[in-house]
Design an enzyme around this catalytic site. Sequence first.
Site, PDB file in Angstrom:
ATOM      1  N   SER A  15       0.814  -1.233   0.000  1.00 36.56           N
ATOM      2  CA  SER A  15       0.000   0.000   0.000  1.00 36.56           C
ATOM      3  C   SER A  15       0.840   1.273   0.000  1.00 36.56           C
ATOM      4  O   SER A  15       0.483   2.268   0.624  1.00 36.56           O
ATOM      5  CB  SER A  15      -0.961   0.015   1.199  1.00 36.56           C
ATOM      6  OG  SER A  15      -1.792  -1.117   1.193  1.00 36.56           O
ATOM      7  N   THR A 188      17.125   5.078   6.110  1.00 32.85           N
ATOM      8  CA  THR A 188      17.273   4.541   4.756  1.00 32.85           C
ATOM      9  C   THR A 188      17.519   3.038   4.726  1.00 32.85           C
ATOM     10  O   THR A 188      17.501   2.441   3.659  1.00 32.85           O
ATOM     11  CB  THR A 188      18.444   5.232   4.032  1.00 32.85           C
ATOM     12  OG1 THR A 188      19.673   4.910   4.710  1.00 32.85           O
ATOM     13  CG2 THR A 188      18.260   6.747   4.015  1.00 32.85           C
ATOM     14  N   PRO A 190      15.704   0.347   5.560  1.00 30.56           N
ATOM     15  CA  PRO A 190      14.694  -0.496   4.909  1.00 30.56           C
ATOM     16  C   PRO A 190      14.789  -0.459   3.385  1.00 30.56           C
ATOM     17  O   PRO A 190      14.611  -1.480   2.721  1.00 30.56           O
ATOM     18  CB  PRO A 190      13.366   0.103   5.399  1.00 30.56           C
ATOM     19  CG  PRO A 190      13.703   0.744   6.704  1.00 30.56           C
ATOM     20  CD  PRO A 190      15.090   1.290   6.514  1.00 30.56           C
ATOM     21  N   GLN A 192      17.552   0.107   1.618  1.00 30.63           N
ATOM     22  CA  GLN A 192      18.745  -0.659   1.236  1.00 30.63           C
ATOM     23  C   GLN A 192      18.451  -2.153   1.222  1.00 30.63           C
ATOM     24  O   GLN A 192      18.869  -2.877   0.314  1.00 30.63           O
ATOM     25  CB  GLN A 192      19.889  -0.351   2.198  1.00 30.63           C
ATOM     26  CG  GLN A 192      20.387   1.096   2.136  1.00 30.63           C
ATOM     27  CD  GLN A 192      21.438   1.390   3.191  1.00 30.63           C
ATOM     28  OE1 GLN A 192      22.338   0.582   3.423  1.00 30.63           O
ATOM     29  NE2 GLN A 192      21.324   2.542   3.852  1.00 30.63           N
ATOM     30  N   CYS A 379     -26.864   0.769 -10.752  1.00 34.66           N
ATOM     31  CA  CYS A 379     -26.989  -0.689 -10.824  1.00 34.66           C
ATOM     32  C   CYS A 379     -28.054  -1.172  -9.831  1.00 34.66           C
ATOM     33  O   CYS A 379     -29.241  -0.954 -10.043  1.00 34.66           O
ATOM     34  CB  CYS A 379     -25.629  -1.342 -10.601  1.00 34.66           C
ATOM     35  SG  CYS A 379     -25.553  -3.072 -11.162  1.00 34.66           S
ATOM     36  N   HIS A 515     -22.709   1.700 -14.859  1.00 32.14           N
ATOM     37  CA  HIS A 515     -21.813   2.271 -13.845  1.00 32.14           C
ATOM     38  C   HIS A 515     -21.103   3.504 -14.409  1.00 32.14           C
ATOM     39  O   HIS A 515     -19.998   3.399 -14.952  1.00 32.14           O
ATOM     40  CB  HIS A 515     -20.777   1.228 -13.405  1.00 32.14           C
ATOM     41  CG  HIS A 515     -21.339   0.125 -12.586  1.00 32.14           C
ATOM     42  ND1 HIS A 515     -21.334   0.137 -11.210  1.00 32.14           N
ATOM     43  CD2 HIS A 515     -21.949  -1.035 -12.952  1.00 32.14           C
ATOM     44  CE1 HIS A 515     -21.903  -0.965 -10.753  1.00 32.14           C
ATOM     45  NE2 HIS A 515     -22.293  -1.688 -11.792  1.00 32.14           N
ATOM     46  N   GLU A 517     -19.527   5.753 -12.936  1.00 31.07           N
ATOM     47  CA  GLU A 517     -18.302   6.100 -12.211  1.00 31.07           C
ATOM     48  C   GLU A 517     -17.043   5.634 -12.928  1.00 31.07           C
ATOM     49  O   GLU A 517     -15.963   6.205 -12.731  1.00 31.07           O
ATOM     50  CB  GLU A 517     -18.335   5.523 -10.790  1.00 31.07           C
ATOM     51  CG  GLU A 517     -18.236   4.010 -10.678  1.00 31.07           C
ATOM     52  CD  GLU A 517     -19.574   3.296 -10.697  1.00 31.07           C
ATOM     53  OE1 GLU A 517     -19.657   2.163 -10.192  1.00 31.07           O
ATOM     54  OE2 GLU A 517     -20.545   3.871 -11.243  1.00 31.07           O
TER      55      GLU A 517
END
Length: 545
Positions: A15, A188, A190, A192, A379, A515, A517
């Site tokens: 994420s 830094t 993590p 690497q 819908c 739909h 959107e």
Amino acid sequence: MTTNYIFVTGGVVSSLGKGIAAASLAAILEARGLNVTIMKLDPYINVDPGTMSPIQHGEVFVTEDGAETDLDLGHYERYIRTKMSRRNNFTTGRIYSDVLRKERRGDYLGATVQVIPHITNAIKERILEGGEGHDVVLVEVGGTVGDIESLPFLEAIRQMAVEVGREHTLYMHLTLVPYLAAAGEVKTKPTQHSVKELLSIGIQPDVLICRSDRAVPANERAKIALFCNVPEKAVISLKDVDSIYKIPGLLKSQGLDDYICKRFSLNAPEANLAEWEQVIYEEANPGGEVTIGMVGKYVELPDAYKSVIEALKHGGLKNRLTVNIKLIDSQDVETRGVEVLKGLDAILIPGGFGYRGVEGKVMTARYARENNIPYLGICLGMQVALMEFARNVVGMENANSTEFVPDCKYPVVALITEWRDEDGNVEVRTEESDLGGTMRVGGQQCHLTDNSLVRQMYGEPTIVERHRHRYEVNNMLLKQIEAAGLLVAGRSADNKLVEIIELPNHPWFVACQFHPEFTSTPRDGHPLFAGFVKAAGEYQKRQVK
């Protein structure tokens, strides 16, 4: 024409926003006049996300050609003009399904079918097919480097550099650079370790996108460049911002697009981001705000309605209004009553499947109709509006859908047994058909009724919108419903299926089977959402008076 490939991976945590970062970079490259597309490779074993729970996976984004895909493809279409298709998204399940089908057919001539070369070759073939005809293809690999599921995809993209040439491939790695308040600095290490993991697979990243809650200082970027063997100008700081529409400008300001164009020897003019600057201006300078209630069944995960939420925001941009979205569980309406709907400027019921919470949606549609509150049904939102109207206006007691009550007396919504797909071929379905891949899905033509509200909003007689459903308005009962005052505002190209309904005696009551959107973008908006948000603002003004 030579196609160039940018492979986007993520490390440290999931994420991080690979999809938004890839889409933002694609937007800059497109603004330089390049022909760009984006692909998403998903490591899960489902053939597609069509039957996956929205609460686990988020929404299913539908493409124009009828593919049920990952929600990241929605981000891609909102950032670039290129329309996505089924070629832009595939899963481990799809790859294995194709390879096993070939093995059963004898295509491998009795060879032992293995991950390397058969699975990796199938992945590469799909990437090459998806990249045809484009200057630049961004390929986002789902998951996090180090996941077992991602290994075949990472091996395939490693081989791509050998086969298409290192000069036509670039590896872009997103990583987390956390800030430790106790130490007062970003860390830094993590990053690497994440790059070390990539190197163990045989991939040397060319660009590092460093995600952090603040700008990564120049000295820390230099440190990352040194230890990760990446040019300092290719270490990009991507801090948290208050609007995702600012990310293209943030990446451009650090010269990422220049670096990539030089790397690929692309002679492209400077990017003009005026359209994005206009979007940012509209978002930052609203003339007011409205509160819209979205009544659904997957409200615990907003990503289940990602495109709807974005489309409402786009509608706000077109009206210079900030849209505050209140997510309401339809079961709460059933248990607590319509009190939970008080104080809203408009109501939207999005799509969904299954009976849970349906009666709460019917109650919501009635509340909007009787109180003259702007209503947009999408819908299932159209189907419950029809059920409510049939019950309480037409007098069809307990009118329902055969999806929920197969033997109901008044089945105002029923299974579509036959329709034409986007290519004009006849599709047939029954109650016994599989759930996966059996819906009326993808772009379908719709003819709008003259003098209807939607005809006025769209400004044209015929539109194409995307569908994803099995059930439709039952034409057998339609005449009685129309006689009671409901207007069919849009029908399918063959005039057999009801696509849009309106209530002419209501200030703004529109419901559609498709739909909308999925085709809304921040730069262009969408007629229905722009009209809906405008109606919310007008309702608010009437309440103040």
